[in-house]
Design a protein around this motif. Structure first.
Motif, PDB file in Angstrom:
ATOM      1  N   PRO A  33       0.779  -1.245   0.000  1.00 48.62           N
ATOM      2  CA  PRO A  33       0.000   0.000   0.000  1.00 48.62           C
ATOM      3  C   PRO A  33       0.811   1.296   0.000  1.00 48.62           C
ATOM      4  CG  PRO A  33      -0.767  -1.494   1.739  1.00 48.62           C
ATOM      5  CD  PRO A  33       0.482  -2.086   1.158  1.00 48.62           C
ATOM      6  N   ALA A  34       1.927   1.324   0.746  1.00 45.12           N
ATOM      7  CA  ALA A  34       2.620   2.605   0.951  1.00 45.12           C
ATOM      8  C   ALA A  34       4.087   2.378   1.270  1.00 45.12           C
ATOM      9  CB  ALA A  34       1.964   3.369   2.110  1.00 45.12           C
ATOM     10  N   PRO A  35       4.940   3.396   1.037  1.00 44.44           N
ATOM     11  CA  PRO A  35       6.344   3.284   1.437  1.00 44.44           C
ATOM     12  C   PRO A  35       6.461   3.223   2.958  1.00 44.44           C
ATOM     13  CG  PRO A  35       5.880   5.502   0.622  1.00 44.44           C
ATOM     14  CD  PRO A  35       4.644   4.690   0.404  1.00 44.44           C
ATOM     15  N   GLU A  36       7.439   2.424   3.407  1.00 38.65           N
ATOM     16  CA  GLU A  36       7.656   2.258   4.840  1.00 38.65           C
ATOM     17  C   GLU A  36       9.072   2.683   5.187  1.00 38.65           C
ATOM     18  OE1 GLU A  36       5.763  -1.615   6.427  1.00 38.65           O
ATOM     19  OE2 GLU A  36       6.251  -2.010   4.315  1.00 38.65           O
ATOM     20  N   ARG A  37       9.234   3.165   6.400  1.00 37.36           N
ATOM     21  CA  ARG A  37      10.548   3.610   6.874  1.00 37.36           C
ATOM     22  C   ARG A  37      11.158   2.514   7.749  1.00 37.36           C
ATOM     23  NH1 ARG A  37      12.700   7.663  10.849  1.00 37.36           N
ATOM     24  NH2 ARG A  37      14.508   8.549   9.772  1.00 37.36           N
TER      25      ARG A  37
END
Length: 194
Positions: free
Chosen positions: A93-97
């Motif tokens: 779903p989304a970029p993660e850190r």
């Protein structure tokens, strides 16, 4: 050979191009893989020099895609960013850190030395709880689409070889030396503990 698949993390700066291409290839080959970035925010090029598009980590790829589509569809189509985001949103779903993830991995692969340093620093900063060993390996991959693809296949080849090892801790150094000679790229390696 390990009975369980390797738990692999691939890390670049913004979790957009290099780590996502490797994530895509590794997942297709059956690896348990996650991908991350280490920067403070996600940056993508813009049509204005020195003014990148900036997003918080966890901003959905779909939202980033729609934002850039509104800003300049032709520009972001031509430079391949919309295509890259289409791939990304099919993967997760989304970029993660990386710094916000507490999952345990057997192997962490970084795509540039600065990111490698940030990952090692983060792992060394954390309080050790399990004493589980994790190998951190850097392969410098230029941040463009062609190199991201080549780098992803190199990372996948490396992971497949590691998966087949009887004793990763003693055999990894020799394997990395062979990969350096074969690929013409330098590899950095360190062991950290959770």
């Amino acid at each position: 050979m390990p009975s369980m698949p390797l738990r692999v993390a691939v890390v670049c700066s913004s979790n957009q191009n290099r780590s996502m291409e490797a994530h895509y290839i590794l997942r297709k080959r059956g690896f348990k893989v996650r991908s991350f970035g280490t920067a403070t925010c996600v940056k993508l090029p813009s049509s204005k020099p020195n003014k990148p598009n900036v997003y918080e980590f966890r901003t959905p790829y779909e939202q980033i895609y729609n934002d850039l589509l509104k800003k300049d569809k032709d520009f972001y189509t031509q430079n391949g960013i919309l295509h890259m985001l289409e791939r990304n949103k099919r993967i997760k779903p989304a970029p993660e850190r990386f710094q916000n993830c507490n999952a345990l991995f057997d192997l962490i692969l970084t795509c540039e030395e600065r990111v490698y340093d940030q990952v090692v620093e983060e792992l060394n900063f954390r309080e050790q709880e399990t004493s589980q060993l994790v190998h951190v390996i850097n392969i410098d991959i230029p941040d463009n689409y062609e190199e991201a693809t080549l780098g992803a296949f190199l990372i996948c080849d490396l992971c497949q070889c590691i998966q087949l090892m009887d004793d990763v801790d003693t055999e990894l150094g020799d394997l990395l030396q062979k990969f350096e000679e074969r690929s013409g790229r330098a590899f950095l390696h360190t062991a950290c503990f959770y």
